[in-house]
Design a protein around this motif. Structure first.
Motif, PDB file in Angstrom:
ATOM      1  N   VAL A   1      -6.053   1.274  -1.181  1.00  0.00           N
ATOM      2  CA  VAL A   1      -7.233   0.460  -0.876  1.00  0.00           C
ATOM      3  C   VAL A   1      -8.472   1.236  -1.296  1.00  0.00           C
ATOM      4  O   VAL A   1      -8.712   2.355  -0.821  1.00  0.00           O
ATOM      5  N   TYR A   2      -9.262   0.628  -2.189  1.00  0.00           N
ATOM      6  CA  TYR A   2     -10.402   1.327  -2.781  1.00  0.00           C
ATOM      7  C   TYR A   2     -11.698   1.092  -2.019  1.00  0.00           C
ATOM      8  O   TYR A   2     -12.553   1.964  -1.958  1.00  0.00           O
ATOM      9  N   ASP A   3     -11.855  -0.109  -1.454  1.00  0.00           N
ATOM     10  CA  ASP A   3     -13.070  -0.408  -0.677  1.00  0.00           C
ATOM     11  C   ASP A   3     -12.761  -1.475   0.367  1.00  0.00           C
ATOM     12  O   ASP A   3     -11.658  -2.045   0.391  1.00  0.00           O
ATOM     13  N   ASP A   4     -13.730  -1.753   1.228  1.00  0.00           N
ATOM     14  CA  ASP A   4     -13.497  -2.718   2.300  1.00  0.00           C
ATOM     15  C   ASP A   4     -13.617  -4.164   1.837  1.00  0.00           C
ATOM     16  O   ASP A   4     -13.480  -5.092   2.640  1.00  0.00           O
ATOM     17  N   LYS A   5     -13.850  -4.367   0.539  1.00  0.00           N
ATOM     18  CA  LYS A   5     -13.907  -5.727  -0.016  1.00  0.00           C
ATOM     19  C   LYS A   5     -12.543  -6.202  -0.503  1.00  0.00           C
ATOM     20  O   LYS A   5     -12.415  -7.323  -0.985  1.00  0.00           O
ATOM     21  N   GLY A   6     -11.548  -5.350  -0.377  1.00  0.00           N
ATOM     22  CA  GLY A   6     -10.198  -5.759  -0.739  1.00  0.00           C
ATOM     23  C   GLY A   6      -9.731  -5.310  -2.104  1.00  0.00           C
ATOM     24  O   GLY A   6      -8.656  -5.720  -2.555  1.00  0.00           O
ATOM     25  N   HIS A   7     -10.498  -4.461  -2.774  1.00  0.00           N
ATOM     26  CA  HIS A   7     -10.048  -3.940  -4.064  1.00  0.00           C
ATOM     27  C   HIS A   7      -8.992  -2.860  -3.841  1.00  0.00           C
ATOM     28  O   HIS A   7      -9.147  -1.993  -2.970  1.00  0.00           O
ATOM     29  N   VAL A   8      -7.936  -2.923  -4.634  1.00  0.00           N
ATOM     30  CA  VAL A   8      -6.835  -1.970  -4.556  1.00  0.00           C
ATOM     31  C   VAL A   8      -6.604  -1.396  -5.946  1.00  0.00           C
ATOM     32  O   VAL A   8      -6.469  -2.142  -6.920  1.00  0.00           O
TER      33      VAL A   8
ATOM     34  N   LYS B   1      -8.917  -0.594   5.804  1.00  0.00           N
ATOM     35  CA  LYS B   1      -9.425   0.770   5.705  1.00  0.00           C
ATOM     36  C   LYS B   1      -9.324   1.290   4.278  1.00  0.00           C
ATOM     37  O   LYS B   1      -8.233   1.378   3.710  1.00  0.00           O
ATOM     38  N   ALA B   2     -10.470   1.628   3.706  1.00  0.00           N
ATOM     39  CA  ALA B   2     -10.496   2.197   2.352  1.00  0.00           C
ATOM     40  C   ALA B   2     -10.200   3.687   2.411  1.00  0.00           C
ATOM     41  O   ALA B   2     -10.612   4.381   3.349  1.00  0.00           O
ATOM     42  N   ALA B   3      -9.484   4.178   1.422  1.00  0.00           N
ATOM     43  CA  ALA B   3      -9.186   5.606   1.349  1.00  0.00           C
ATOM     44  C   ALA B   3     -10.417   6.378   0.898  1.00  0.00           C
ATOM     45  O   ALA B   3     -11.311   5.829   0.239  1.00  0.00           O
TER      46      ALA B   3
ATOM     47  N   VAL C   1      -4.716   8.501   6.344  1.00  0.00           N
ATOM     48  CA  VAL C   1      -4.647   7.954   4.986  1.00  0.00           C
ATOM     49  C   VAL C   1      -3.598   6.867   4.805  1.00  0.00           C
ATOM     50  O   VAL C   1      -3.812   5.910   4.059  1.00  0.00           O
ATOM     51  N   LEU C   2      -2.456   6.981   5.484  1.00  0.00           N
ATOM     52  CA  LEU C   2      -1.363   6.034   5.239  1.00  0.00           C
ATOM     53  C   LEU C   2      -1.752   4.569   5.419  1.00  0.00           C
ATOM     54  O   LEU C   2      -1.260   3.706   4.684  1.00  0.00           O
ATOM     55  N   PRO C   3      -2.650   4.216   6.363  1.00  0.00           N
ATOM     56  CA  PRO C   3      -3.064   2.816   6.475  1.00  0.00           C
ATOM     57  C   PRO C   3      -3.759   2.276   5.224  1.00  0.00           C
ATOM     58  O   PRO C   3      -3.898   1.058   5.067  1.00  0.00           O
ATOM     59  N   SER C   4      -4.207   3.174   4.341  1.00  0.00           N
ATOM     60  CA  SER C   4      -4.894   2.753   3.116  1.00  0.00           C
ATOM     61  C   SER C   4      -3.945   2.637   1.919  1.00  0.00           C
ATOM     62  O   SER C   4      -4.383   2.295   0.819  1.00  0.00           O
ATOM     63  N   VAL C   5      -2.671   2.941   2.128  1.00  0.00           N
ATOM     64  CA  VAL C   5      -1.682   2.877   1.044  1.00  0.00           C
ATOM     65  C   VAL C   5      -0.836   1.622   1.233  1.00  0.00           C
ATOM     66  O   VAL C   5      -0.282   1.395   2.311  1.00  0.00           O
TER      67      VAL C   5
END
Length: 350
Positions: A76-83, A133-135, A58-62
């Motif tokens: 990170v919410y999705d692979d399109k770059g939304h956070v 990477k999305a969480a 998980v940490l790579p997504s924070v």
């Protein structure tokens, strides 16, 4: 040096201390006791391994979010770059610098939309890196008291920090303090956790041992008896079910189209009684198409009760409404020209 942001609420109730002692039963024989002693390190090793696996997943997504004069966290919410993050982390800013867990050069991002009423916001990376990477977001309605959780974020600017605790309670309704530029959101169904949440953790991830984000750490409690210093082990996270509802709408439509939050359709202010204590909410403006106006309430009326909840301040009214849903019918008690009246109001949507 940039300041880190996190909300704090005041805890006014006294806290009782409890000592929890763990043990195990045995037949009383020496062999049985020795077997139990040998098993304990293995269980500890298994739990340690579970922690490390969750952190690795998980940490790579924070991420850490630099909003000009403050620092916060995001997921990170999705692979399109939304956070997704807290609205109070982004504040009034429109552009941001985002640092991933790898610590590489900061990426640039722009605000998609902020929804202060639920203290949530979505930003988008201008150039999402490959392999972003999305969480995984879990079902927060399944969170149980005693469940082990990890809080991940950038407390005090220390990126990629992890603290551990449990879900201390569910279904909390919490009101944030009102500050400059922040309305002081009232948020229902929050998760209370003992995992340490410090300035900069806001917008990060509260994660279960299945590697799923079940909440966004948002609030830390303070104790006025200790000079408003942090009350250890009392933090709050917005449940992932609400995070997903709001984030999906923002990403799809650029704004929140269906908040799911009940409203009377008024603008109000707290009024004081003869004893100079808060005594109700005066209606400053009853919106023409709002539930209150349709039920006959007018500007100048003072609301003193919503359903079974006594109303003394704007905050208490917000907390009472947080437990209702749009379309619900509820009885409102109010005072007009010194006389107490009641009306059945069909609640609208915020």
């Amino acid at each position: 040096m940039n300041a880190s942001r996190i909300r704090a609420i005041t805890v006014t109730a006294s806290l009782a201390s409890a000592l929890l002692v763990a043990g195990c039963s045995s037949s009383g024989s020496g062999d049985s006791g020795e077997s139990t002693t040998q098993a304990a390190p293995m269980a500890e090793s298994d739990l340690e391994g579970a922690y490390q696996q969750v952190i690795e997943d998980v940490l790579p997504s924070v991420v850490q979010i630099d909003a000009s004069d403050s620092l916060g966290s995001g997921v990170v919410y999705d692979d399109k770059g939304h956070v997704v993050t807290n609205a109070h982390v982004v504040g009034k800013e429109q552009t941001f610098k985002v640092t991933t867990a790898t610590g590489e050069q900061a990426l640039t991002a722009k605000l998609v939309a902020s929804y202060p009423e639920q203290d949530l916001a979505v930003i988008k990376l201008d150039n999402p890196p490959s392999g972003l990477k999305a969480a995984k977001f879990g079902d927060s309605t399944k969170a149980e008291v005693g469940q082990i959780v990890l809080a991940m974020g950038s407390p005090l600017g220390l990126s990629s920090s992890v603290t551990q605790g449990i879900v201390s309670a569910t279904g909390r309704t919490v009101s944030e303090p009102r500050t400059e530029g922040a309305p002081g959101a009232t948020i229902a169904n929050m998760l209370q956790t003992s995992a340490a949440i410090n300035p900069g953790n806001s917008g990060g991830a509260l994660v279960n041992l299945d590697g799923q984000v079940i909440g966004i750490p948002t609030l830390a409690a303070t104790d006025p008896q200790m000079g408003d210093s942090a009350a250890p082990g009392i933090g709050f996270a917005i449940p992932s079910s609400m995070v997903k509802t709001i984030a999906d709408q923002i990403i799809k439509d650029g704004r929140v189209t269906d908040s799911g939050r009940a409203a009377l359709g008024i603008t109000g202010r707290t009024v004081l009684g003869d004893n100079y204590r808060p005594a109700g909410v005066a209606i400053v403006d009853a919106q023409k198409d709002g539930g209150a106006a349709k039920a006959g309430l007018e500007d100048g009326d003072i609301i003193t009760k919503l359903g079974n909840s006594d109303i003394t301040t704007i905050t208490s009214l917000s907390e009472a409404l947080a437990g209702e849903k749009p379309g619900d019918k509820t009885q409102v008690t109010y005072v007009r020209d010194g006389s107490e009246k009641t009306a059945e109001v069909t609640l609208g949507e915020m």
